[in-house]
Motif scaffolding. Structure first.
Motif, PDB file in Angstrom:
ATOM      1  N   LYS A 107      34.430  54.966  36.454  1.00 26.64           N
ATOM      2  CA  LYS A 107      34.805  53.835  37.052  1.00 26.64           C
ATOM      3  C   LYS A 107      34.849  53.052  36.151  1.00 26.64           C
ATOM      4  CE  LYS A 107      35.678  56.501  42.152  1.00 26.64           C
ATOM      5  NZ  LYS A 107      34.725  56.751  43.444  1.00 26.64           N
ATOM      6  N   THR A 111      37.458  50.745  33.962  1.00 27.09           N
ATOM      7  CA  THR A 111      38.657  49.729  34.458  1.00 27.09           C
ATOM      8  C   THR A 111      37.995  49.335  33.484  1.00 27.09           C
ATOM      9  OG1 THR A 111      37.362  49.195  37.129  1.00 27.09           O
ATOM     10  CG2 THR A 111      37.392  47.702  36.126  1.00 27.09           C
ATOM     11  N   ARG A 122      42.243  47.108  38.661  1.00 29.03           N
ATOM     12  CA  ARG A 122      42.239  47.774  40.436  1.00 29.03           C
ATOM     13  C   ARG A 122      43.163  47.159  40.726  1.00 29.03           C
ATOM     14  NH1 ARG A 122      36.689  47.685  40.776  1.00 29.03           N
ATOM     15  NH2 ARG A 122      37.464  47.667  43.539  1.00 29.03           N
ATOM     16  N   HIS A 135      40.388  49.124  47.901  1.00 32.97           N
ATOM     17  CA  HIS A 135      40.565  49.250  46.731  1.00 32.97           C
ATOM     18  C   HIS A 135      39.959  49.204  45.621  1.00 32.97           C
ATOM     19  CE1 HIS A 135      42.098  45.477  48.545  1.00 32.97           C
ATOM     20  NE2 HIS A 135      42.990  45.125  47.713  1.00 32.97           N
ATOM     21  N   GLY A 136      40.361  49.822  44.588  1.00 37.32           N
ATOM     22  CA  GLY A 136      39.889  50.516  43.906  1.00 37.32           C
ATOM     23  C   GLY A 136      40.200  50.471  42.447  1.00 37.32           C
ATOM     24  N   PRO A 137      39.121  51.222  40.801  1.00 34.28           N
ATOM     25  CA  PRO A 137      40.146  50.771  39.124  1.00 34.28           C
ATOM     26  C   PRO A 137      41.872  51.937  39.757  1.00 34.28           C
ATOM     27  CG  PRO A 137      38.023  52.329  39.698  1.00 34.28           C
ATOM     28  CD  PRO A 137      38.219  52.218  40.971  1.00 34.28           C
TER      29      PRO A 137
END
Length: 330
Positions: A107, A111, A122, A135-137
């Motif tokens: 990840k 990113t 993101r 919330h994440g890549p």
């Protein structure tokens, strides 16, 4: 073998292989070993023979999912597949060459790579069945790389999955096989090992396109062998391959009891088979004293059947190297 939950799947092997120990599996789940774990049929993790890797990956549903990957990437502002392979996946594989990395490392790399190309890195994501977004890549590519035959699972480190490039984990083929030939071989293997099966069973297991027919297929090879009688008692874990291998469950589960095994949110409960038919489900609870197993019968159990179940859990306790007490729910 279905191994969406790797540790749970060890019990599937124990139920089928006399004298099985976890070390038997672990010793082969390694780079250049005899087994590999990856996404394939039913869009879930399976443990498969390394020699059959390309059959399961190229012959499985990956090509069917590719339009979904393309649509999802487009919605997230990620360029087409050629871009993803050239500027995301290949640099990542070069970066991890010869070693295994955690999901978080994947990840983090993606990113940073997306940011370098001026892309959104993101976003707010909805994960699984949770109603709470995280919330994440915006893109990790782990599943797409797996379906393209670029990435395999390489075990765990603590609570995190590890990943490795397929060329590092597997002995490289002289040339990549034809996907159509892989699909034919995959279905041949399924019919041989699960048959007799219907076309509906094939579509259900393989996640390939549905075929409108209920005609049955049989494996009739010279070495197919005699039918094997099921054990009098079999203890199976969650998501066992028997439960996931057929659309028509009636060969081992009464139609009126299907919902007792296949629950909400895609849950598939642990089961106990008596003479080849599901007679109960079971849950376990661990404490300092060992494990308490609660058995929920799907029909009335005779005294000797309860005794047989208790005896098999005693064998299971030896395998697990722990103390197990069995309670039957009324």
């Amino acid at each position: 073998m279905n191994s969406q939950d790797l540790l749970e799947s060890y019990s599937s092997f124990w139920a089928r292989v006399n004298g099985f120990r976890d070390s038997d599996l672990a010793s082969e789940l390694r780079p250049k070993g005899g087994l590999v774990r990856t996404w394939t049929v039913r869009s879930t993790m399976h443990t498969i023979p390394s020699k059959d890797y390309w059959v399961y990956v190229f012959g499985g549903p990956g090509r069917r999912f590719q339009p979904w990957f393309d649509r999802t990437a487009k919605k997230r502002g990620i360029p087409d597949r050629d871009f993803r392979v050239r500027f995301l996946y290949q640099p990542f594989l070069d970066h991890i060459r010869g070693r295994a990395v955690s999901s978080n490392e994947v990840k983090q790399f993606m990113t940073e790579r997306l940011s370098q190309h001026g892309l959104r890195s993101r976003m707010k994501l909805q994960r699984g069945w949770s109603s709470t977004p995280t919330h994440g890549p915006s893109w990790t590519g782990m599943s797409e790389m797996s379906y393209l035959g670029l990435l395999v699972n390489a075990g765990r480190k603590g609570s995190e999955s590890l990943w490795m490039g397929s060329t590092d984990y597997l002995a490289p083929p002289r040339s990549l096989p034809d996907p159509e030939e892989c699909t034919v071989e995959l279905l041949r293997k399924y019919i041989e090992r699960y048959g007799p099966v219907t076309r509906e069973d094939i579509a259900y297991w393989s996640f390939l396109r549905k075929v409108h027919s209920s005609e049955e297929y049989f494996s009739l090879g010279e070495d197919s062998g005699e039918a094997v009688e099921p054990p009098s008692v079999a203890i199976l874990p969650e998501f066992d391959s028997l439960m996931m291998g057929y659309k028509d469950k009636s060969r081992f589960l009464s139609r009126g009891r299907v919902k007792k095994v296949f629950g909400s949110f895609a849950a598939v409960n642990r089961t106990i088979l008596l003479d080849g038919f599901v007679a109960a489900t079971w849950k376990r609870k661990k404490d300092r004293a060992g494990v308490t197993v609660n058995v929920s019968a799907l029909r009335s159990l005779r005294t000797r059947e309860r005794r047989s179940i208790e005896e098999e859990f005693a064998n299971y306790a030896d395998y697990q190297e722990t103390k197990i007490s069995v309670a039957f729910n009324s």
